[in-house]
Design a protein around this motif. Structure first.
Motif, short mmCIF file in Angstrom:
data_model
loop_
_atom_site.label_atom_id
_atom_site.label_comp_id
_atom_site.label_asym_id
_atom_site.label_seq_id
_atom_site.Cartn_x
_atom_site.Cartn_y
_atom_site.Cartn_z
N THR A 139 -11.30 42.44 -18.88
CA THR A 139 -10.50 41.48 -18.13
C THR A 139 -11.07 41.40 -16.72
O THR A 139 -11.37 42.42 -16.11
N GLU A 140 -11.22 40.18 -16.22
CA GLU A 140 -11.66 39.96 -14.84
C GLU A 140 -10.59 39.14 -14.11
O GLU A 140 -9.93 38.29 -14.73
N GLN A 141 -10.42 39.40 -12.83
CA GLN A 141 -9.46 38.61 -12.06
C GLN A 141 -10.00 38.34 -10.65
O GLN A 141 -10.79 39.11 -10.12
N VAL A 149 -3.06 35.95 -7.94
CA VAL A 149 -4.15 35.85 -8.92
C VAL A 149 -4.50 34.38 -9.10
O VAL A 149 -3.70 33.59 -9.58
N GLN A 151 -7.47 33.41 -10.68
CA GLN A 151 -8.14 33.23 -11.97
C GLN A 151 -8.17 34.55 -12.73
O GLN A 151 -8.38 35.62 -12.14
N THR A 152 -7.96 34.46 -14.03
CA THR A 152 -8.06 35.63 -14.92
C THR A 152 -8.92 35.24 -16.11
O THR A 152 -8.70 34.19 -16.73
N LYS A 153 -9.89 36.09 -16.44
CA LYS A 153 -10.73 35.88 -17.61
C LYS A 153 -10.51 37.05 -18.57
O LYS A 153 -10.60 38.20 -18.17
N THR A 166 -9.49 31.68 -20.19
CA THR A 166 -9.55 31.69 -18.73
C THR A 166 -8.30 31.02 -18.19
O THR A 166 -8.00 29.87 -18.54
#
Length: 198
Positions: A139-141, A149, A151-153, A166
Motif C-alpha cells: 500500500t502506498e499513500q 490522504v 492518494q492511496t494505491k 488507486t
C-alpha cells in the motif's frame, strides 16, 4: 509506577531495568508487565527485550513476548545518517514464538510532505516471510501538509508494480474554510483500477 490495583481486584505491576545509551546516558525502561485479572487469580507476564549497537542513542529493535510465548518485534531506524527518520519504526513482525521466525512482516518506508513532516509512504506486507510460499502486498499513500490522504494505491499479491486500485481524494480549500483552519472537508473520492474509473 510499580503497581496498580483496580477497584474490582485486578492488578497490574511492572518491573524495570536500567539501560545505557550513547553519551553516558542511562535510562530506566520496563522489563516486564504482569497482569492479575481478579483477586486471587494467576498472574501472567509480558516480557520486553531490546537489542542495541554501541554508539547508538536508541534501540535497534525491541520485542514483547506474551504469556503463551508469541512475540511482536519492532525494528527502528537507528543510524544518525538518517537524521529526520531517527527512532521511527522501520519494520514490524509477528512471531508464533520468540524462536520461530515470523508469520507476518510489515516494512515501512517513511517520506516527508511539502512542509517536511514525516509520514509512512509505503507499507510492504509479507505473509510467511522467508518461506517458498510467502506472499506480499503493498500500500502506498500520499498526504498533504495537513495530514489528509490525497492518494492511496493498493497492490494485489500477484503484482507489486501496477496498483489494483488507486483512490484519489480532494478537499475544500476555500478561504471560508482555511481562515478557520478547517482543512479536512472531503469534496470527492475517485477510485480507478482494471480500466475503470468511479
Amino acid at each position: 509506577l510499580t503497581r496498580v490495583t483496580l477497584p474490582y481486584g485486578a492488578s497490574l505491576r511492572w518491573t524495570y531495568q536500567s539501560h545505557d545509551y550513547s553519551g553516558t546516558r542511562t535510562l530506566r525502561q520496563v522489563s516486564a508487565r504482569y497482569l492479575t485479572p481478579s483477586a486471587g487469580a494467576a498472574e501472567s507476564a509480558w516480557t520486553f527485550s531490546s537489542q542495541d549497537s554501541p554508539g547508538y542513542s536508541i534501540h535497534m529493535w525491541s520485542w514483547v513476548t506474551d504469556p503463551v510465548g508469541r512475540a511482536r518485534r519492532w525494528d527502528f531506524i537507528y543510524s544518525s545518517s538518517y537524521a529526520w527518520k531517527l527512532g521511527l519504526v522501520s519494520q514490524y513482525e509477528e512471531w508464533p514464538s520468540a524462536y520461530v521466525y515470523g508469520t507476518r512482516r510489515q516494512a515501512f518506508t517513511w517520506v516527508q510532505d511539502a512542509a517536511g513532516n514525516p509520514y509512512i509512504g509505503t507499507v510492504l506486507t509479507t505473509y510467511d516471510p522467508t518461506k517458498a510460499y510467502e506472499k506480499q502486498t503493498k500500500t502506498e499513500q500520499t498526504l498533504d501538509t495537513h495530514g489528509n490522504v490525497t492518494q492511496t494505491k493498493i497492490y494485489d499479491y500477484a503484482n507489486l508494480t501496477t496498483p489494483a486500485r488507486t483512490y484519489t481524494n480532494t478537499y475544500l480549500t476555500g478561504t471560508e474554510y482555511s481562515s478557520r483552519h478547517i482543512w479536512n472537508r472531503l469534496v470527492s473520492t475517485t477510485v480507478s483500477g482494471s480500466g475503470q474509473n468511479v
